[in-house]
Design a protein around this motif. Structure first.
Motif, PDB file in Angstrom:
ATOM      1  N   THR A  62       0.833  -1.206   0.000  1.00 34.34           N
ATOM      2  CA  THR A  62       0.000   0.000   0.000  1.00 34.34           C
ATOM      3  C   THR A  62       0.866   1.254   0.000  1.00 34.34           C
ATOM      4  O   THR A  62       1.784   1.389   0.809  1.00 34.34           O
ATOM      5  CB  THR A  62      -0.904   0.014   1.250  1.00 34.34           C
ATOM      6  N   LEU A  63       0.553   2.164  -0.900  1.00 32.56           N
ATOM      7  CA  LEU A  63       1.166   3.489  -0.907  1.00 32.56           C
ATOM      8  C   LEU A  63       0.140   4.547  -0.496  1.00 32.56           C
ATOM      9  O   LEU A  63       0.466   5.468   0.251  1.00 32.56           O
ATOM     10  CB  LEU A  63       1.759   3.802  -2.273  1.00 32.56           C
ATOM     11  N   LYS A  64      -1.081   4.446  -0.991  1.00 37.22           N
ATOM     12  CA  LYS A  64      -2.224   5.217  -0.484  1.00 37.22           C
ATOM     13  C   LYS A  64      -3.377   4.251  -0.331  1.00 37.22           C
ATOM     14  O   LYS A  64      -3.776   3.588  -1.299  1.00 37.22           O
ATOM     15  CB  LYS A  64      -2.595   6.369  -1.409  1.00 37.22           C
ATOM     16  N   ALA A  65      -3.903   4.145   0.871  1.00 35.46           N
ATOM     17  CA  ALA A  65      -4.896   3.136   1.222  1.00 35.46           C
ATOM     18  C   ALA A  65      -6.208   3.348   0.476  1.00 35.46           C
ATOM     19  O   ALA A  65      -6.494   4.446  -0.019  1.00 35.46           O
ATOM     20  CB  ALA A  65      -5.137   3.163   2.724  1.00 35.46           C
ATOM     21  N   PRO A  66      -7.038   2.314   0.376  1.00 42.49           N
ATOM     22  CA  PRO A  66      -8.301   2.407  -0.360  1.00 42.49           C
ATOM     23  C   PRO A  66      -9.166   3.587   0.069  1.00 42.49           C
ATOM     24  O   PRO A  66      -9.277   3.897   1.252  1.00 42.49           O
ATOM     25  CB  PRO A  66      -8.984   1.075  -0.033  1.00 42.49           C
ATOM     26  N   PHE A  67      -9.774   4.225  -0.934  1.00 41.20           N
ATOM     27  CA  PHE A  67     -10.616   5.390  -0.670  1.00 41.20           C
ATOM     28  C   PHE A  67     -11.696   5.487  -1.744  1.00 41.20           C
ATOM     29  O   PHE A  67     -11.517   5.018  -2.875  1.00 41.20           O
ATOM     30  CB  PHE A  67      -9.781   6.679  -0.675  1.00 41.20           C
ATOM     31  N   GLU A  68     -12.815   6.092  -1.377  1.00 44.12           N
ATOM     32  CA  GLU A  68     -13.831   6.464  -2.349  1.00 44.12           C
ATOM     33  C   GLU A  68     -13.479   7.832  -2.917  1.00 44.12           C
ATOM     34  O   GLU A  68     -12.785   8.619  -2.264  1.00 44.12           O
ATOM     35  CB  GLU A  68     -15.206   6.493  -1.684  1.00 44.12           C
ATOM     36  N   LEU A  69     -13.937   8.122  -4.113  1.00 40.72           N
ATOM     37  CA  LEU A  69     -13.620   9.391  -4.737  1.00 40.72           C
ATOM     38  C   LEU A  69     -14.395  10.542  -4.091  1.00 40.72           C
ATOM     39  O   LEU A  69     -15.570  10.409  -3.754  1.00 40.72           O
ATOM     40  CB  LEU A  69     -13.957   9.352  -6.229  1.00 40.72           C
ATOM     41  N   ALA A  70     -13.709  11.649  -3.937  1.00 42.04           N
ATOM     42  CA  ALA A  70     -14.333  12.858  -3.415  1.00 42.04           C
ATOM     43  C   ALA A  70     -15.385  13.367  -4.395  1.00 42.04           C
ATOM     44  O   ALA A  70     -15.345  13.067  -5.593  1.00 42.04           O
ATOM     45  CB  ALA A  70     -13.273  13.937  -3.179  1.00 42.04           C
ATOM     46  N   GLU A  71     -16.321  14.140  -3.881  1.00 41.12           N
ATOM     47  CA  GLU A  71     -17.344  14.730  -4.738  1.00 41.12           C
ATOM     48  C   GLU A  71     -16.681  15.567  -5.841  1.00 41.12           C
ATOM     49  O   GLU A  71     -15.819  16.394  -5.572  1.00 41.12           O
ATOM     50  CB  GLU A  71     -18.274  15.609  -3.906  1.00 41.12           C
ATOM     51  N   ASP A 116      13.748   5.854   1.339  1.00 46.69           N
ATOM     52  CA  ASP A 116      13.289   6.264   0.009  1.00 46.69           C
ATOM     53  C   ASP A 116      11.863   5.806  -0.264  1.00 46.69           C
ATOM     54  O   ASP A 116      11.049   6.563  -0.803  1.00 46.69           O
ATOM     55  CB  ASP A 116      14.230   5.729  -1.067  1.00 46.69           C
ATOM     56  N   VAL A 117      11.549   4.569   0.093  1.00 51.91           N
ATOM     57  CA  VAL A 117      10.186   4.089  -0.151  1.00 51.91           C
ATOM     58  C   VAL A 117       9.212   4.741   0.821  1.00 51.91           C
ATOM     59  O   VAL A 117       8.040   4.984   0.482  1.00 51.91           O
ATOM     60  CB  VAL A 117      10.115   2.548  -0.095  1.00 51.91           C
ATOM     61  N   ASP A 118       9.668   5.079   2.019  1.00 53.44           N
ATOM     62  CA  ASP A 118       8.817   5.826   2.948  1.00 53.44           C
ATOM     63  C   ASP A 118       8.452   7.184   2.352  1.00 53.44           C
ATOM     64  O   ASP A 118       7.300   7.632   2.447  1.00 53.44           O
ATOM     65  CB  ASP A 118       9.536   6.031   4.288  1.00 53.44           C
ATOM     66  N   ALA A 119       9.433   7.840   1.739  1.00 52.11           N
ATOM     67  CA  ALA A 119       9.189   9.142   1.116  1.00 52.11           C
ATOM     68  C   ALA A 119       8.235   9.010  -0.068  1.00 52.11           C
ATOM     69  O   ALA A 119       7.389   9.890  -0.297  1.00 52.11           O
ATOM     70  CB  ALA A 119      10.511   9.760   0.671  1.00 52.11           C
ATOM     71  N   LEU A 120       8.355   7.932  -0.826  1.00 51.58           N
ATOM     72  CA  LEU A 120       7.449   7.697  -1.947  1.00 51.58           C
ATOM     73  C   LEU A 120       6.013   7.558  -1.457  1.00 51.58           C
ATOM     74  O   LEU A 120       5.083   8.161  -2.018  1.00 51.58           O
ATOM     75  CB  LEU A 120       7.872   6.442  -2.701  1.00 51.58           C
ATOM     76  N   ALA A 121       5.820   6.766  -0.420  1.00 56.32           N
ATOM     77  CA  ALA A 121       4.474   6.588   0.125  1.00 56.32           C
ATOM     78  C   ALA A 121       3.909   7.906   0.631  1.00 56.32           C
ATOM     79  O   ALA A 121       2.738   8.223   0.398  1.00 56.32           O
ATOM     80  CB  ALA A 121       4.495   5.548   1.243  1.00 56.32           C
ATOM     81  N   ALA A 122       4.739   8.697   1.312  1.00 54.20           N
ATOM     82  CA  ALA A 122       4.287   9.996   1.818  1.00 54.20           C
ATOM     83  C   ALA A 122       3.867  10.908   0.671  1.00 54.20           C
ATOM     84  O   ALA A 122       2.858  11.625   0.759  1.00 54.20           O
ATOM     85  CB  ALA A 122       5.384  10.647   2.649  1.00 54.20           C
ATOM     86  N   GLU A 167       4.187   6.310  10.778  1.00 54.50           N
ATOM     87  CA  GLU A 167       3.571   5.020  11.097  1.00 54.50           C
ATOM     88  C   GLU A 167       3.607   4.041   9.926  1.00 54.50           C
ATOM     89  O   GLU A 167       3.219   2.884  10.071  1.00 54.50           O
ATOM     90  CB  GLU A 167       2.119   5.236  11.524  1.00 54.50           C
ATOM     91  N   PHE A 168       4.075   4.507   8.770  1.00 52.88           N
ATOM     92  CA  PHE A 168       4.089   3.655   7.581  1.00 52.88           C
ATOM     93  C   PHE A 168       5.184   2.602   7.679  1.00 52.88           C
ATOM     94  O   PHE A 168       6.300   2.887   8.118  1.00 52.88           O
ATOM     95  CB  PHE A 168       4.322   4.517   6.332  1.00 52.88           C
ATOM     96  N   ARG A 169       4.871   1.401   7.244  1.00 50.60           N
ATOM     97  CA  ARG A 169       5.865   0.346   7.121  1.00 50.60           C
ATOM     98  C   ARG A 169       5.578  -0.422   5.837  1.00 50.60           C
ATOM     99  O   ARG A 169       4.514  -1.047   5.705  1.00 50.60           O
ATOM    100  CB  ARG A 169       5.840  -0.602   8.326  1.00 50.60           C
ATOM    101  N   PHE A 170       6.503  -0.369   4.914  1.00 48.45           N
ATOM    102  CA  PHE A 170       6.332  -1.064   3.638  1.00 48.45           C
ATOM    103  C   PHE A 170       6.234  -2.562   3.886  1.00 48.45           C
ATOM    104  O   PHE A 170       7.099  -3.164   4.536  1.00 48.45           O
ATOM    105  CB  PHE A 170       7.514  -0.766   2.722  1.00 48.45           C
ATOM    106  N   HIS A 171       5.176  -3.186   3.360  1.00 51.49           N
ATOM    107  CA  HIS A 171       5.048  -4.634   3.463  1.00 51.49           C
ATOM    108  C   HIS A 171       4.123  -5.143   2.366  1.00 51.49           C
ATOM    109  O   HIS A 171       3.244  -4.421   1.891  1.00 51.49           O
ATOM    110  CB  HIS A 171       4.517  -5.065   4.837  1.00 51.49           C
TER     111      HIS A 171
END
Length: 231
Positions: A62-71, A116-122, A167-171
């Protein structure tokens, strides 16, 4: 309601993609079930009993967790925004991954530096936030039931997901929760043995948008956007 997520999904037909798909019995790239690993020791451990959860999301990080689209946001707009973001980011070295036990489930995790991957996720969390609809009350309550820390609860309210930034941890999840520690240990050892033949350094080379048509469906790849910036 359709949900979207921004994942690292290994390129189709690579050894890492095949390993993950056959570990959970589902190939997120094609949106279809596939056989479990053709390995007697693995099959004897009953993977169907503990792969329902990871199969819902597909083999990914996960880089950005599941979400519904904004209006007002659209799928096409999200796709373009991810494409623009990917073109501005260079591929990220992961190094070697290890089959590890994390809080009752098993995942592939980096064994070296993850800055580096933490920065990508952020970057994904922040750059694509305008596309995320506010979290539903029932989803917020479900997350809070997991006894989040104050910082995690704050992340949930601000970003829709507790495990971002510090709090992110790549897995890359391989199982659901396996309560029996002895059984979990055998599953980990068996998956590690299967992984051993492809134990080489990897990198995040693309951002992938996955789509879930409704909460009862599994996620499947919508589009893949290579990371194109030079280092």
């Amino acid at each position: 309601m359709t949900r979207y997520s921004i994942y690292f999904v290994p390129a189709p037909q690579t050894s890492l993609a095949a390993f993950g798909a056959h570990a959970i019995g589902y190939d997120v790239a094609i949106g279809a079930e596939v056989p479990f690993h053709d390995d007697n020791a693995f099959r004897a451990l009953g993977p169907a009993a503990w792969t329902e959860s990871p199969a819902r999301y597909g083999f990914h990080a996960t880089l950005k967790a599941p979400f519904e689209l904004a209006e007002g946001a659209t799928e096409e707009g999200l796709d373009e925004a991810v494409s623009v973001l990917a073109r501005a980011i260079a591929p990220v070295q992961l190094g070697k991954l290890a089959v590890t036990s994390l809080g009752g489930f098993i995942a592939l995790t980096p064994s070296g530096d993850t800055s580096d991957v933490d920065a990508l996720a952020a970057a994904c969390v922040e750059a694509l936030e305008a596309f995320r609809a506010p979290l539903r009350a029932e989803d917020r309550d479900r997350r809070l039931a997991a006894r989040l820390t104050d910082r995690q609860a704050g992340n949930l309210d601000r970003w829709g997901y507790p495990y971002v930034f510090e709090e992110f941890r790549f897995h890359m999840t391989l199982t659901g929760r396996i309560e029996d520690a002895s059984h979990r240990g055998r599953v980990r050892e068996t998956l590690a043995a299967l992984y051993n033949s492809i134990d080489v350094p990897y990198r995040v080379d693309a951002l992938t948008i996955c789509r879930q048509p409704d909460r009862g469906s599994r996620f499947a790849v919508l589009s893949r956007h290579p990371l194109l910036a030079a280092h």
